[in-house]
Design an enzyme around this catalytic site. Structure first.
Site, PDB file in Angstrom:
ATOM      1  N   HIS A  61       0.902  -1.154  -0.221  1.00  0.00           N
ATOM      2  CA  HIS A  61       0.313   0.013  -0.051  1.00  0.00           C
ATOM      3  C   HIS A  61       0.535   1.136   0.136  1.00  0.00           C
ATOM      4  CE1 HIS A  61      -3.154   2.792   1.003  1.00  0.00           C
ATOM      5  NE2 HIS A  61      -3.691   2.109   0.702  1.00  0.00           N
TER       6      HIS A  61
ATOM      7  N   ASP B  44      -7.860  -5.635  -0.103  1.00  0.00           N
ATOM      8  CA  ASP B  44      -8.481  -6.239  -1.082  1.00  0.00           C
ATOM      9  C   ASP B  44      -7.947  -7.939  -1.211  1.00  0.00           C
ATOM     10  OD1 ASP B  44      -9.668  -4.604  -2.748  1.00  0.00           O
ATOM     11  OD2 ASP B  44      -7.764  -3.789  -3.418  1.00  0.00           O
TER      12      ASP B  44
END
Ligand code: ACO
Length: 396
Positions: free
Chosen positions: A279, A336
């Site tokens: 991320h 996710d």
């Protein structure tokens, strides 16, 4: 934090920041992330507490208005969402015009843009109440569009939302109801989906929200702005990762193949990354991934689903978290990584996963659009570039 725009005016200083790794494009009071500590707050409330105690509709109200609703305000908000859930025939015609195998994100972007045909002409962007109504309309209608898009892909007839139901149940029933209007609501499924929508609701200036703001900064209407957000979300480096994770887990196939998948992800020449890992902001656990990881095992247990992909995912997470490559780069599972396994258990097809993300994220997109409209420092978004082309030359 340096205000570069001021410095630029005073000194001509110019910065290059590919991917905006160190540039704030706006000031916002909606969502706070501490990427080093793995903290996520919506309007000051920790995501874990909202996941545990709140509902998606309450979170949507909180994001838009800045404060949690009273019981009465919540009831009124739910009634407004329910009253705004319907769409007119032009939407069914539009959705029906797409090929059955068209990607649902393409249809979602088009049908949200289509809403502007009906609602934009009468929208006075200077009127705060009209802006709020447009935001609520989007939150209300995106689930309806999503259900219709699912049904179109499955060759099922278009239907209407059951406005007697709560937000999530309404979406589930419209999506899955049979020809005789029947659908057995399962409270565990409703709760799981509600929780996923809470976790997806906002995440400050991610690529899709920044896109909504960039489009909004031109004075474009909220439907056009949110349609652009949908297309930005679609990419596998962003919201499309949930679809990509499931495909990756299916390709890995068995826990025995996890080691070679990790090796491949470390090999820069392979073109393969561990989807659902890493991320831009989190250099620690994504707090949403922690909630989803725990929830996945619980939901699969409640629904009696035994999915071998869960074993592959658990093994993959363990292997990556112990691997020097991932440790050194602070790559952790993101939101996710597990969400696709839950969506699959809820019978949502893989190509609809990113639509589910968009459904939750609409609350965040419209909150940012609303905030931007009253920002006294708002300017049209207009990045500069570092020119690398030819010097001036004559055309002969
Ligand atoms: N697998 C393997 N290596 C990775 C991964 C990954 N998933 N993610 C990052 N890396 C490596 C990069 O190769 C790079 O290595 P290097 O320093 O040796 O060159 C380093 O980690 C930093 O990666 P960047 O790409 O520079 O990080 P950036 O912040 O630009 O990208 C992103 C973040 C896009 C999320 C990236 O981690 C990624 O592609 N992850 C997989 C896709 C994904 O899960 N996206 C969903 C994000 S969450 C969301 O949007 C909802």
């Amino acid at each position: 934090c340096v205000d570069i725009s001021k410095l630029t005016k005073e000194t001509g200083l110019f910065t290059y920041d590919s991917g905006y790794t160190a540039t704030a494009s706006c000031k916002s009071a909606i969502t706070y992330i501490d990427g080093d500590k793995g903290v996520l707050l919506y309007r000051g409330y920790p995501i874990e507490q909202l996941a545990d105690k709140s509902s998606f509709v309450e979170v949507a109200y909180l994001l838009i208005n800045g404060e949690r609703p009273s019981a009465e305000q919540l009831k009124a908000f739910e009634a407004e969402l329910s009253a705004e859930a319907g769409v007119d025939e032009s939407i069914n015609t539009l959705i029906g015009s797409f090929a059955k195998d068209a990607h649902p994100m393409a249809i979602l972007a088009a049908s949200i843009a289509q809403l502007s045909a009906k609602y934009h002409a009468s929208l006075d962007l200077d009127d705060a109440e009209q802006r709020r109504q447009a935001a609520v309309r989007l939150i209300a209608k995106v689930p309806t569009l999503s259900a219709l898009i699912y049904r179109h892909g499955k060759g099922l007839p278009a239907n209407t939302p059951d406005t007697s139901l709560d937000y999530v149940s309404r979406f589930l029933k419209q999506t899955f109801e049979s020809a005789d209007g029947k659908y057995d609501l399962n409270k565990d499924v409703v709760k799981a989906l509600d929780l996923l929508f809470i976790l997806h609701a906002d995440h400050e200036q991610n690529a899709s929200t920044s896109t909504v703001r960039l489009v909004g900064s031109t004075g474009a209407n909220p439907y056009a702005s949110v349609a652009a957000g949908v297309t930005a979300l679609w990419g596998p480096a962003h919201g499309g990762a949930n679809e990509a994770v499931l495909k990756m887990l299916e390709e890995i196939g068995s826990a025995d193949n996890v080691e070679s998948a990790v090796l491949k992800a470390k090999d820069k020449t392979s073109g393969f990354r561990l989807m659902g890992f890493g991320h831009r902001v989190y250099k620690n656990f994504d707090p949403r991934a922690k909630v989803i990881g725990e929830m996945t095992k619980q939901v699969l247990g409640q629904l009696g689903v035994q999915d071998p992909l869960l074993d592959v995912a658990i093994k993959l997470e363990q292997a990556a978290l112990q691997d020097d490559y991932f440790v050194a780069r602070k790559l952790y599972p993101n939101v996710d990584f597990y969400s696709g396994i839950i969506y699959k258990a809820l019978n949502i097809p893989t190509e609809m996963f990113t639509v589910m993300f968009a459904l939750g994220r609409t609350a965040g997109w419209v909150s940012h659009w609303l905030e931007q409209q009253v920002d006294p420092e708002m300017k049209i978004g207009r990045p500069r570039q570092v020119y690398t082309g030819h010097d001036v030359r004559d055309y002969k």
